[in-house]
Design a protein around this motif. Structure first.
Motif, PDB file in Angstrom:
ATOM      1  N   UNK A 134      59.128  -0.957 -21.393  1.00 21.26           N
ATOM      2  CA  UNK A 134      58.054  -1.958 -21.401  1.00 21.26           C
ATOM      3  C   UNK A 134      58.450  -3.199 -20.604  1.00 21.26           C
ATOM      4  N   UNK A 135      59.513  -3.070 -19.794  1.00 17.91           N
ATOM      5  CA  UNK A 135      59.951  -4.160 -18.911  1.00 17.91           C
ATOM      6  C   UNK A 135      60.400  -5.399 -19.673  1.00 17.91           C
ATOM      7  N   UNK A 136      60.970  -5.190 -20.845  1.00 18.50           N
ATOM      8  CA  UNK A 136      61.624  -6.267 -21.582  1.00 18.50           C
ATOM      9  C   UNK A 136      63.016  -6.481 -20.986  1.00 18.50           C
ATOM     10  N   UNK A 137      63.602  -7.659 -21.164  1.00 20.76           N
ATOM     11  CA  UNK A 137      64.955  -7.892 -20.644  1.00 20.76           C
ATOM     12  C   UNK A 137      65.982  -7.017 -21.341  1.00 20.76           C
ATOM     13  N   UNK A 267      51.510   2.889 -32.047  1.00 22.17           N
ATOM     14  CA  UNK A 267      50.923   4.138 -31.575  1.00 22.17           C
ATOM     15  C   UNK A 267      51.055   4.285 -30.069  1.00 22.17           C
ATOM     16  N   UNK A 268      50.739   3.253 -29.316  1.00 24.69           N
ATOM     17  CA  UNK A 268      50.597   3.417 -27.878  1.00 24.69           C
ATOM     18  C   UNK A 268      51.800   3.106 -27.021  1.00 24.69           C
ATOM     19  N   UNK A 269      52.835   2.496 -27.587  1.00 21.49           N
ATOM     20  CA  UNK A 269      53.926   1.987 -26.771  1.00 21.49           C
ATOM     21  C   UNK A 269      54.639   3.012 -25.928  1.00 21.49           C
ATOM     22  N   UNK A 270      54.884   4.188 -26.473  1.00 21.88           N
ATOM     23  CA  UNK A 270      55.656   5.180 -25.729  1.00 21.88           C
ATOM     24  C   UNK A 270      54.849   5.884 -24.638  1.00 21.88           C
ATOM     25  N   UNK A 271      53.540   5.612 -24.564  1.00 22.33           N
ATOM     26  CA  UNK A 271      52.786   6.123 -23.426  1.00 22.33           C
ATOM     27  C   UNK A 271      53.232   5.444 -22.135  1.00 22.33           C
ATOM     28  N   UNK A 272      54.066   4.416 -22.252  1.00 25.65           N
ATOM     29  CA  UNK A 272      54.674   3.824 -21.056  1.00 25.65           C
ATOM     30  C   UNK A 272      55.523   4.838 -20.306  1.00 25.65           C
ATOM     31  N   UNK A 278      51.469   4.323 -18.322  1.00 27.95           N
ATOM     32  CA  UNK A 278      52.123   3.046 -18.021  1.00 27.95           C
ATOM     33  C   UNK A 278      51.138   1.964 -17.591  1.00 27.95           C
ATOM     34  N   UNK A 279      50.197   2.245 -16.670  1.00 23.70           N
ATOM     35  CA  UNK A 279      49.273   1.186 -16.250  1.00 23.70           C
ATOM     36  C   UNK A 279      48.397   0.656 -17.380  1.00 23.70           C
ATOM     37  N   UNK A 280      48.135   1.482 -18.388  1.00 24.05           N
ATOM     38  CA  UNK A 280      47.297   1.047 -19.499  1.00 24.05           C
ATOM     39  C   UNK A 280      47.968  -0.047 -20.320  1.00 24.05           C
ATOM     40  N   UNK A 281      49.295  -0.150 -20.212  1.00 22.28           N
ATOM     41  CA  UNK A 281      50.059  -1.129 -20.991  1.00 22.28           C
ATOM     42  C   UNK A 281      50.477  -2.329 -20.163  1.00 22.28           C
TER      43      UNK A 281
END
Length: 477
Positions: A134-137, A267-272, A278-281
């Motif tokens: 999710x592009x977190x540091x 629910x949706x996080x791992x769709x990344x 990925x674009x949906x998040x």
């Protein structure tokens, strides 16, 4: 001292015999699984367990497995079935079971780095990998939890302290979310002592997503009234319809007004991981905290949640502790200890149940499975649109499809769909669930089992047609 041999340490031959019996049970279950019902409503509902109370003397493994099958594994929802299309299914990966077995027998205490450095490194490695999705540091804090509820509690307690919300401020400290936010967030606010915070339910658009303009207007009005806006909660995959709030726009509002921004992506996080997911998040990286559930999007069995906090110092300040008897552990600081980042001190070594399947299957297998679920949702949506008398009000953003039948017989639609969901569940070949949406009784196809494929969706649609026809015929007669 008693000279009686310890009865709790089975011999090598006893261990092998029991293990073989258990493995035989598991293999039979998995072999039979494709033909097993997704739901069984038994009158006893597992009450046979009560007829076998705990006693002084042991029973055989065969007897124990017989009770397990008849009283636990048969009644209710078969969560391991690909036909489990209700709620948000939990996974059931075989390699996860082996990971739990290894973790339980070796019994490493994974709460403190000093106690189990390898176990803690494994869990932190997994959390850093999730952060990268999710592009977190890379130095974000995290914790593997029992699920989204505890993960949310960790995040909101951290937010409370980071925003310096004291008890005297609570009646004026405002929280912003939508009516479709998961109920565990209300529960987490209450447990964290924030139950008296004013809550603003922000209007949603036609796809049940938070309206950023309405959010900003509410914040400005509350500031003008002398209140203290402090927390915005957005959803990346709501439970009712699978909606993803406009994460970028909300994040910019949070940053502008210096509010804590929490994203519930259980629910949706791992769709990344999925190319089309990925674009949906987009915009999730703006969050201060994110919840993701491996027992949803990574198909791990129940009891696997995760929270990520962008600022490690903030969550450590909320959850750290000192105790004299733990002084030996203070010298080991190469990795953050999970016990310093969550309410848990004693904890299960959850990392192994996740690490082993990821290593043995490879990340690519999970990526492909998640992409398949998104494709199946599109397929189900298209098929339902072509069915006569079916309303599909929202195009799925993720893998949840919501719909209802509108009967041609004149019967009230809510009553008809209540009958329909009951008929589908009693049939048992697949399991669907329902919800209320703007007062309408809606049916839900929640497509997230790794065992769900196109033939499963085709079967579900076939059953829906059959049961709807039967109900209409009964009504006319």
């Amino acid at each position: 001292m008693s000279r009686t041999p310890y009865p709790l340490e089975p011999t090598a031959s006893e261990r092998v015999a029991v293990q073989q019996a258990v493995e035989s049970y598991i293999q039979n279950f998995l072999t039979q699984l494709p033909a097993l019902p997704a739901y069984v409503d038994t009158p006893e509902k597992g009450a046979g367990l009560l007829e076998s109370p705990l006693e002084e003397n042991p029973i055989s493994i065969e007897h124990a497995l017989g009770l397990l099958k008849s009283e636990v594994d048969v009644p209710g929802i078969n969560s391991a079935s690909g036909g489990h299309l209700g709620y948000i299914p939990g996974g059931g990966l075989y390699y996860e079971g082996l990971g739990d077995y290894l973790a339980a027998v070796t019994n490493k205490y994974a709460g403190i780095f000093y106690s189990a450095p390898g176990a803690v490194r494994m869990e932190n490695l997994l959390l850093r990998w999730m952060a990268s999705l999710i592009d977190f540091p890379a130095d974000a804090a995290g914790n593997l939890t029992s699920g989204g509820s505890i993960a949310s509690l960790i995040a909101l307690a951290t937010a409370r302290d980071a925003q310096k919300i004291t008890s005297r401020m609570i009646p004026d400290a405002v929280v912003y979310l939508t009516a479709h936010a998961h109920h565990c967030l209300d529960k987490a606010l209450r447990i964290a002592g924030l139950g008296e915070c004013p809550v603003r339910y922000i209007p949603m658009d036609a796809r049940y997503r938070m309206q950023p303009e309405a959010l900003e207007q509410a914040i400005l009005e509350d500031k003008a009234a002398g209140l203290t806006p402090w927390l915005i909660i957005a959803s990346a995959g709501t439970t009712d319809v699978g909606a993803v709030d406009p994460l970028s726009a909300i994040g910019q509002i949070a940053r502008q007004h210096q509010l804590w921004y929490h994203v519930d992506a259980a629910y949706g996080g791992f769709f990344a991981l999925a190319p089309s997911g990925k674009p949906k998040l987009e915009g999730i990286a703006l969050a201060d905290s994110v919840v993701m559930d491996p027992h949803k999007g990574l198909f791990i069995p129940y009891g696997s949640g995760a929270v990520l906090i962008k600022n490690r110092k903030q969550t450590a300040e909320t959850h750290h502790y000192l105790a004299n008897y733990m002084q030996d552990a203070l010298s080991a600081t190469e990795e953050a200890s999970p016990a310093d980042l969550s309410p848990e001190l004693s904890k299960h070594f959850r990392g192994l149940r996740l690490w082993l399947p990821l290593k043995l299957h490879g990340v690519g297998a999970f990526r492909g499975a998640l992409e398949e679920k998104l494709d199946l949702a599109k397929y189900a949506y298209a098929q339902l649109q072509q069915m006569a008398g079916v309303e599909v009000p929202v195009e799925p953003e993720l893998s949840l499809v919501i719909f209802r039948f509108v009967p041609t017989t004149g019967e009230e639609a809510n009553a008809f769909n209540q009958k329909l969901i009951k008929a589908v569940q009693q049939d048992g070949r697949v399991f669907l669930s329902s919800t209320l949406l703007d007062g309408n009784f809606m049916l839900r196809l929640a497509i997230l089992s790794f065992r769900t494929h196109q033939e499963t969706i085709d079967l579900a649609l076939q059953i829906l047609r059959e049961k709807a026809t039967e109900i209409e015929q009964d009504y006319r007669s």
